[in-house]
Motif scaffolding. Structure first.
Motif, PDB file in Angstrom:
ATOM      1  N   ARG A   1      43.952  31.894 -35.721  1.00  0.00           N
ATOM      2  CA  ARG A   1      44.831  32.307 -34.631  1.00  0.00           C
ATOM      3  C   ARG A   1      46.202  32.616 -35.230  1.00  0.00           C
ATOM      4  O   ARG A   1      46.906  31.714 -35.702  1.00  0.00           O
ATOM      5  CB  ARG A   1      44.906  31.223 -33.565  1.00  0.00           C
ATOM      6  N   ILE A   2      46.567  33.870 -35.195  1.00  0.00           N
ATOM      7  CA  ILE A   2      47.725  34.343 -35.957  1.00  0.00           C
ATOM      8  C   ILE A   2      48.665  35.156 -35.071  1.00  0.00           C
ATOM      9  O   ILE A   2      48.215  36.034 -34.319  1.00  0.00           O
ATOM     10  CB  ILE A   2      47.270  35.194 -37.153  1.00  0.00           C
ATOM     11  N   THR A   3      49.949  34.865 -35.162  1.00  0.00           N
ATOM     12  CA  THR A   3      50.985  35.663 -34.517  1.00  0.00           C
ATOM     13  C   THR A   3      51.927  36.161 -35.598  1.00  0.00           C
ATOM     14  O   THR A   3      52.422  35.374 -36.412  1.00  0.00           O
ATOM     15  CB  THR A   3      51.764  34.838 -33.477  1.00  0.00           C
ATOM     16  N   LEU A   4      52.176  37.448 -35.611  1.00  0.00           N
ATOM     17  CA  LEU A   4      52.944  38.065 -36.692  1.00  0.00           C
ATOM     18  C   LEU A   4      54.436  38.149 -36.406  1.00  0.00           C
ATOM     19  O   LEU A   4      55.200  38.540 -37.281  1.00  0.00           O
ATOM     20  CB  LEU A   4      52.396  39.471 -36.977  1.00  0.00           C
ATOM     21  N   GLU A   5      54.823  37.797 -35.189  1.00  0.00           N
ATOM     22  CA  GLU A   5      56.244  37.845 -34.821  1.00  0.00           C
ATOM     23  C   GLU A   5      56.644  36.567 -34.109  1.00  0.00           C
ATOM     24  O   GLU A   5      55.848  35.997 -33.350  1.00  0.00           O
ATOM     25  CB  GLU A   5      56.524  39.040 -33.900  1.00  0.00           C
TER      26      GLU A   5
END
Length: 295
Positions: free
Chosen positions: A277-281
């Motif tokens: 689970r990845i958020t880039l911002e």
């Protein structure tokens, strides 16, 4: 890499939105929870003007849960209520419906005072390509009404869809904007599939994504591709891509790397949530304001 993509049908979509605003009561703006800043089309603000607006973070199941909470808090501090949704399992969609109804409460009461006992809420769904609008509509309606796809540009025309006796939706195609002033925004859109892969050098996109993940999510990256945490710190982008390729057996004749195949694997596994689970911002990465009347 400077990424630009604005096919002709998107210019038509801008006109479509502007021409049909008078027909709707509430705007539902879908954002990608993994890139809450980059997936916000700056032109939407001027297009929808002062229409009441809901902001929904779609694909929240693919995003970093803690960072999503920070984003919700950040938007709340700006007076904007955001709803985390998952168009696949339906999480948050009932809240979207009830909140849209709340936004129209004053109009509904005025209509009742005039003797009109039933006022359906007419909404317009807007968002960038591949943000999951069609899946959102299909789930909220309860059947496969809108055309769906895992690539940008599937929905090309407008269509009215009745959810129930209380709400109707106007679906519109995904819309980007003519020029990405921020190169990082263009890259984030490329990572998540909002821009067609066949107009880009996907090896360059995959290399940049691996570098970003090695800095922000090294544990998840190493676990997925069986890498050594200490080794990835000093790797150049090409070396990192080649190492991942060897781990996955993406080798052609004479031990050469199959760059196209490993690049497609990296992008597909990120987009499918297989890396984690990845958020880039994150809130505060850049200055951001939202005008209009979202709530």
């Amino acid at each position: 890499m400077n990424i630009q993509w604005f096919p002709g049908h998107m210019a038509k979509t801008r006109r479509l939105i502007a021409e049909n605003l008078k027909l709707v009561d509430v705007i539902i703006e879908l954002l990608d929870a993994r890139i809450p800043f980059s997936s916000r089309n700056p032109e939407i603000n001027s297009l929808v003007n002062n229409k009441p607006r809901l902001v929904a973070f779609n694909k929240s199941d693919l995003a970093d849960e803690q960072i999503s909470k920070h984003w919700v808090q950040w938007y709340a501090s700006q007076g904007i209520r955001c709803i985390l949704i998952n168009s696949i399992n339906g999480k948050g969609l009932n809240e979207v419906k009830s909140r849209a109804r709340e936004l129209m409460s004053e109009k509904i009461e005025r209509d009742r005072a005039k003797g009109k006992l039933f006022t359906p809420v007419r909404t317009m769904v807007v968002g960038i390509p591949n943000v999951g609008k069609s899946s959102f509509i299909n789930k909220i309606v309860g059947k496969a009404t809108a055309v769906t796809g895992d690539r940008p540009g599937v929905t090309r025309g407008k269509q009215w869809i009745r959810i129930n006796s209380e709400m109707e939706l106007l679906d519109t195609p995904g819309i980007l904007w003519p020029k990405f002033e921020d190169l990082e925004v263009g890259m984030n859109l490329a990572f998540t599939g909002a821009i067609k892969d066949d107009i880009m050098d996907i090896s360059e996109v995959a290399m940049e994504l691996l570098v970003r993940l090695s800095r922000a999510y090294p544990a998840e990256l190493c676990t997925r591709f069986k890498l050594e945490p200490d080794s990835i710190i000093s790797m150049e982008p090409l070396e990192l891509l080649e190492t991942v390729a060897r781990k996955r057996g993406c080798i052609v004749s004479k031990g050469q790397i199959d760059y196209s195949r490993i690049s497609a694997i990296v992008l597909d596994e990120f987009r499918g949530g297989k890396i984690g689970r990845i958020t880039l911002e994150r809130p505060g990465d850049r200055e951001d304001t939202l005008t209009g009347t979202p709530t």
